[in-house]
Motif scaffolding. Sequence first.
Motif, PDB file in Angstrom:
ATOM      1  N   LEU A  50       0.820  -1.211   0.000  1.00  0.00           N
ATOM      2  CA  LEU A  50       0.000   0.000   0.000  1.00  0.00           C
ATOM      3  C   LEU A  50       0.859   1.269   0.000  1.00  0.00           C
ATOM      4  O   LEU A  50       0.633   2.186  -0.796  1.00  0.00           O
ATOM      5  CB  LEU A  50      -0.928  -0.020   1.226  1.00  0.00           C
ATOM      6  CG  LEU A  50      -1.985   1.054   1.329  1.00  0.00           C
ATOM      7  CD1 LEU A  50      -3.028   0.869   0.242  1.00  0.00           C
ATOM      8  CD2 LEU A  50      -2.632   1.003   2.701  1.00  0.00           C
ATOM      9  N   MET A  51       1.845   1.321   0.870  1.00  0.00           N
ATOM     10  CA  MET A  51       2.646   2.536   1.029  1.00  0.00           C
ATOM     11  C   MET A  51       3.685   2.734  -0.064  1.00  0.00           C
ATOM     12  O   MET A  51       4.134   3.856  -0.285  1.00  0.00           O
ATOM     13  CB  MET A  51       3.334   2.536   2.390  1.00  0.00           C
ATOM     14  CG  MET A  51       2.365   2.719   3.542  1.00  0.00           C
ATOM     15  SD  MET A  51       3.181   2.966   5.127  1.00  0.00           S
ATOM     16  CE  MET A  51       3.814   1.344   5.432  1.00  0.00           C
ATOM     17  N   SER A  52       4.069   1.674  -0.754  1.00  0.00           N
ATOM     18  CA  SER A  52       5.126   1.798  -1.756  1.00  0.00           C
ATOM     19  C   SER A  52       4.585   2.057  -3.161  1.00  0.00           C
ATOM     20  O   SER A  52       5.372   2.202  -4.098  1.00  0.00           O
ATOM     21  CB  SER A  52       5.983   0.527  -1.768  1.00  0.00           C
ATOM     22  OG  SER A  52       5.221  -0.588  -2.209  1.00  0.00           O
ATOM     23  N   LYS A  53       3.274   2.158  -3.302  1.00  0.00           N
ATOM     24  CA  LYS A  53       2.676   2.217  -4.651  1.00  0.00           C
ATOM     25  C   LYS A  53       3.151   3.383  -5.507  1.00  0.00           C
ATOM     26  O   LYS A  53       3.159   3.287  -6.718  1.00  0.00           O
ATOM     27  CB  LYS A  53       1.152   2.190  -4.572  1.00  0.00           C
ATOM     28  CG  LYS A  53       0.525   3.399  -3.962  1.00  0.00           C
ATOM     29  CD  LYS A  53      -0.981   3.285  -3.940  1.00  0.00           C
ATOM     30  CE  LYS A  53      -1.579   4.516  -3.293  1.00  0.00           C
ATOM     31  NZ  LYS A  53      -3.008   4.471  -3.272  1.00  0.00           N
ATOM     32  N   ASP A  54       3.570   4.485  -4.922  1.00  0.00           N
ATOM     33  CA  ASP A  54       4.049   5.632  -5.695  1.00  0.00           C
ATOM     34  C   ASP A  54       5.561   5.810  -5.571  1.00  0.00           C
ATOM     35  O   ASP A  54       6.075   6.929  -5.684  1.00  0.00           O
ATOM     36  CB  ASP A  54       3.335   6.913  -5.253  1.00  0.00           C
ATOM     37  CG  ASP A  54       1.849   6.878  -5.579  1.00  0.00           C
ATOM     38  OD1 ASP A  54       1.485   6.313  -6.634  1.00  0.00           O
ATOM     39  OD2 ASP A  54       1.050   7.395  -4.768  1.00  0.00           O
ATOM     40  N   THR A  55       6.278   4.708  -5.337  1.00  0.00           N
ATOM     41  CA  THR A  55       7.729   4.766  -5.157  1.00  0.00           C
ATOM     42  C   THR A  55       8.403   3.747  -6.072  1.00  0.00           C
ATOM     43  O   THR A  55       7.728   2.940  -6.716  1.00  0.00           O
ATOM     44  CB  THR A  55       8.117   4.435  -3.695  1.00  0.00           C
ATOM     45  OG1 THR A  55       7.906   3.029  -3.467  1.00  0.00           O
ATOM     46  CG2 THR A  55       7.309   5.253  -2.696  1.00  0.00           C
ATOM     47  N   ILE A  56       9.730   3.748  -6.053  1.00  0.00           N
ATOM     48  CA  ILE A  56      10.467   2.766  -6.858  1.00  0.00           C
ATOM     49  C   ILE A  56      10.404   1.364  -6.235  1.00  0.00           C
ATOM     50  O   ILE A  56      10.875   0.405  -6.834  1.00  0.00           O
ATOM     51  CB  ILE A  56      11.937   3.179  -7.083  1.00  0.00           C
ATOM     52  CG1 ILE A  56      12.708   3.253  -5.769  1.00  0.00           C
ATOM     53  CG2 ILE A  56      12.010   4.478  -7.857  1.00  0.00           C
ATOM     54  CD1 ILE A  56      14.212   3.396  -5.943  1.00  0.00           C
TER      55      ILE A  56
END
Length: 113
Positions: A50-56
């Motif tokens: 959930l938290m990594s969805k907009d990251t590398i």
Amino acid sequence: MHELSITEGILSIVLAQAETNNAKKVTRVNLKIGKMATVVSDCVRFYFELMSKDTIAKGAEVKIEEVPIKGKCFLCKGEFEMDELCLVCPKCQAIGVEVVSGKELFVESIEIE
């Protein structure tokens, strides 16, 4: 519910290391979590996704090695695995056990591209 803040810290560590190493993508995160840490592995995986969805780190596999609780008797020096914290040595019945593993909670490694 403490898994949310723990996972937030894990993601922060992962992204910082990825940046330091000029990564374009994080493909895998390897964690060690001891049974005494009382962390629900599935929750960590869910929150990480959930938290990594907009990251590398989006889509990275989260591999968790669960570390058993191990104790060492102060008297006979015997080491043994425990299902839960116990202060009595199963080998010599002495009272007094040091926990030598099972409290771990750390990022062991990350795999990047």
